[in-house]
Design an enzyme around this catalytic site. Structure first.
Site, PDB file in Angstrom:
ATOM      1  N   SER A   1      -0.081 -12.876  -8.234  1.00  0.00           N
ATOM      2  CA  SER A   1      -0.576 -13.893  -7.285  1.00  0.00           C
ATOM      3  C   SER A   1      -0.492 -15.292  -7.907  1.00  0.00           C
ATOM      4  O   SER A   1      -0.098 -16.257  -7.248  1.00  0.00           O
ATOM      5  CB  SER A   1      -2.026 -13.608  -6.896  1.00  0.00           C
ATOM      6  OG  SER A   1      -2.200 -12.287  -6.495  1.00  0.00           O
TER       7      SER A   1
ATOM      8  N   HIS B   1       3.463  -9.375   0.104  1.00  0.00           N
ATOM      9  CA  HIS B   1       2.062  -9.129  -0.256  1.00  0.00           C
ATOM     10  C   HIS B   1       1.155 -10.234   0.298  1.00  0.00           C
ATOM     11  O   HIS B   1       1.589 -11.384   0.449  1.00  0.00           O
ATOM     12  CB  HIS B   1       1.942  -9.079  -1.784  1.00  0.00           C
ATOM     13  CG  HIS B   1       0.618  -8.587  -2.266  1.00  0.00           C
ATOM     14  ND1 HIS B   1      -0.365  -9.443  -2.697  1.00  0.00           N
ATOM     15  CD2 HIS B   1       0.105  -7.337  -2.360  1.00  0.00           C
ATOM     16  CE1 HIS B   1      -1.430  -8.733  -3.067  1.00  0.00           C
ATOM     17  NE2 HIS B   1      -1.159  -7.450  -2.873  1.00  0.00           N
TER      18      HIS B   1
ATOM     19  N   ASN C   1       4.933  -7.327 -12.894  1.00  0.00           N
ATOM     20  CA  ASN C   1       3.720  -7.021 -13.650  1.00  0.00           C
ATOM     21  C   ASN C   1       3.944  -5.859 -14.625  1.00  0.00           C
ATOM     22  O   ASN C   1       3.843  -4.695 -14.204  1.00  0.00           O
ATOM     23  CB  ASN C   1       2.580  -6.616 -12.696  1.00  0.00           C
ATOM     24  CG  ASN C   1       2.003  -7.783 -11.930  1.00  0.00           C
ATOM     25  OD1 ASN C   1       2.274  -8.933 -12.251  1.00  0.00           O
ATOM     26  ND2 ASN C   1       1.209  -7.493 -10.920  1.00  0.00           N
TER      27      ASN C   1
HETATM   28  N1  PLP Z   1       2.994  -8.513  -4.974  1.00  0.00           N
HETATM   29  C1  PLP Z   1       3.155  -7.204  -4.712  1.00  0.00           C
HETATM   30  C2  PLP Z   1       4.457  -6.721  -4.121  1.00  0.00           C
HETATM   31  C3  PLP Z   1       2.114  -6.309  -5.007  1.00  0.00           C
HETATM   32  O1  PLP Z   1       2.265  -5.010  -4.730  1.00  0.00           O
HETATM   33  C4  PLP Z   1       0.916  -6.795  -5.558  1.00  0.00           C
HETATM   34  C5  PLP Z   1      -0.198  -5.881  -5.863  1.00  0.00           C
HETATM   35  O2  PLP Z   1      -0.117  -4.688  -5.728  1.00  0.00           O
HETATM   36  C6  PLP Z   1       0.804  -8.168  -5.802  1.00  0.00           C
HETATM   37  C7  PLP Z   1       1.855  -9.004  -5.488  1.00  0.00           C
HETATM   38  C8  PLP Z   1      -0.439  -8.765  -6.365  1.00  0.00           C
HETATM   39  O3  PLP Z   1      -0.473  -8.511  -7.714  1.00  0.00           O
HETATM   40  P1  PLP Z   1      -1.589  -9.198  -8.651  1.00  0.00           P
HETATM   41  O4  PLP Z   1      -2.808  -8.363  -8.495  1.00  0.00           O
HETATM   42  O5  PLP Z   1      -0.978  -9.117 -10.034  1.00  0.00           O
HETATM   43  O6  PLP Z   1      -1.784 -10.575  -8.189  1.00  0.00           O
END
Ligand code: PLP
Length: 412
Positions: free
Chosen positions: A85, A127, A235
């Site tokens: 994010s 997301h 990640n």
């Molecule tokens: N983008 C995608 C495609 C995700 O699946 C997720 C979380 O599952 C995120 C972003 C958000 O990740 P984070 O918690 O590292 O911000």
């Protein structure tokens, strides 16, 4: 441990995986013991320098285009953010400033109203953090309709951009997703990248979950066109055995980020400024931990082959579950199983019946799943999450699905 959800249980199949391994835990303990705060190079030189090298190693492991890497000697480089994010927000804010500077130069008469006219794009499968980044950045965001494979395609993006331009808006940013959360679908990065270049948009790739699979050559077709992107993020704390938090981000021209929000108080200055990265400019907070240690430990302990074996095993387990679902005519698979996620539902049954099945499965206490919905179709997500999951666990999970399904279908 009452009240604790066991994310690393072999029967945890909800959300996406959370990374964990002994080398990563030890490295985090070491980071906590050293306790340095590496916001500038001088504030702890090894903290910055190891991060530069680890992001190059990791980028090479994924076979990212060399322009993203510091080792290329160009303008690119990598940084560890806390979350995907934050990476999206950093990319979006940098793109915003870049576009506003461009408008000021090319069309100074529009400069005063330009910020309110900015518009960004993501697919309807992107997301929720993409929409949220738009709110935080104070820009409009458009959801581009995905195709039958839940992928955002170039023509639909192009159409949305042209429509907005006709309204006098300024398209500036697009997020392409690799491994979208609901069904692990993949946008067509090549088409999106080409449209982004045609209209001068910053293209950010969110590969939060799926990025880890790029350590395996056989999955790299999924990132075809990534060389057209301006920034790329995934990640390791999801699927590459590194515990939270460790979100790897690469930027093709780091000066776009570094120059966007530059403040320079005397207490943060040092004599080597400009010769090495000062990561405080690459992120939202000032302070930062020594997170590259866990990348280093995990890459050294597992090695390329160990990490590939981990991904391949988990994908194989997902296919084992998929095979069982496909053999039972009462069920249907609702999206291609590409990596570790299987999306399934009771065929020809209402959303309500499928909701009840999920509720009963979770109440049974044997496995844990979460649902998703695409275009009004509710389905269950079975994700292979724990590195401890083995074929017998997949079998047990399936037996539990059968048991709860039989009970439910007897009742209705
Ligand atoms: N983008 C995608 C495609 C995700 O699946 C997720 C979380 O599952 C995120 C972003 C958000 O990740 P984070 O918690 O590292 O911000």
């Amino acid at each position: 441990m009452p009240g604790v959800t066991h994310w690393h249980s072999p029967h945890f199949h909800a959300y996406f995986a959370a990374g964990n391994s002994y080398p990563a835990i030890l490295a985090d303990m070491l980071s906590d013991a050293i306790g340095c705060i590496g916001f500038t190079w001088i504030s702890s030189p090894a903290c910055t320098e190891l991060e530069v090298v680890m992001l190059d190693w990791l980028g090479q492991l994924l076979d990212l285009p060399s322009q993203f890497l510091a080792a290329s000697g160009g303008k690119g480089g990598g940084v560890i953010q806390g979350t995907a994010s934050e990476a999206t927000l950093v990319a979006m804010l940098s793109a915003k400033i870049k576009m506003l500077k461009q408008v000021k130069k090319d069309k100074p008469y529009m400069a005063d109203n330009a910020a309110a006219a900015l518009v960004g794009y993501g697919s309807d499968q992107a997301h929720s953090s993409v929409e949220r980044a738009g709110m935080m950045a104070g820009v409009k965001m458009r959801q581009v309709a995905s195709d039958d494979n839940f992928a955002m395609r170039g023509p639909q993006l192009r159409e949305a951009i042209l429509k907005d331009k006709a309204l006098g808006l300024i398209p500036f940013f697009v997020v392409g997703t690799m491994g979208a959360t609901a069904a692990c679908s993949f946008d067509n990065l090549r088409e999106i990248g080409e449209v982004a270049q045609e209209f001068g948009l910053w293209c950010h790739v969110d590969a939060a979950y799926a990025g880890s699979a790029m350590v395996c050559e056989e999955f790299r077709y999924l990132m075809d066109g990534v060389e057209l992107a301006d920034s790329f993020n995934f990640n390791p704390h999801k699927w590459l055995l590194v515990n939270f938090d460790c979100s790897a981000m690469w930027i093709k021209d780091a000066s776009d980020v570094v120059g966007a929000f530059n403040v320079d108080p005397l207490y943060l200055k040092h004599e080597q400024q400009g010769q090495v990265p000062d990561y405080r400019h690459w992120q939202i907070p000032l302070s930062r931990r020594f997170r590259s240690l866990k990348l280093w430990f995990v890459m050294r302990l597992y090695g390329k082959h160990g990490l590939q074996a981990h991904i391949r095993k988990q994908v194989d387990l997902a296919h084992q579950f998929e095979t069982r679902v496909k053999k039972d005519p009462r069920f249907e698979i609702i999206a291609p199983v590409t990596l570790g996620l299987v999306c399934f539902r009771l065929k020809k049954r209402s959303n309500e019946v499928n909701e009840t099945l999920l509720k009963n499965l979770n109440a049974g206490g044997v496995i844990y799943l979460v649902p998703a919905k695409i275009k009004d179709t509710y389905f269950l997500r079975f994700c292979v999450c724990s590195r401890l999951t083995e074929p017998q666990d997949v079998d047990e999970a399936w037996q539990e699905v059968l048991k709860q399904t039989d009970l439910l279908l007897q009742e209705i």
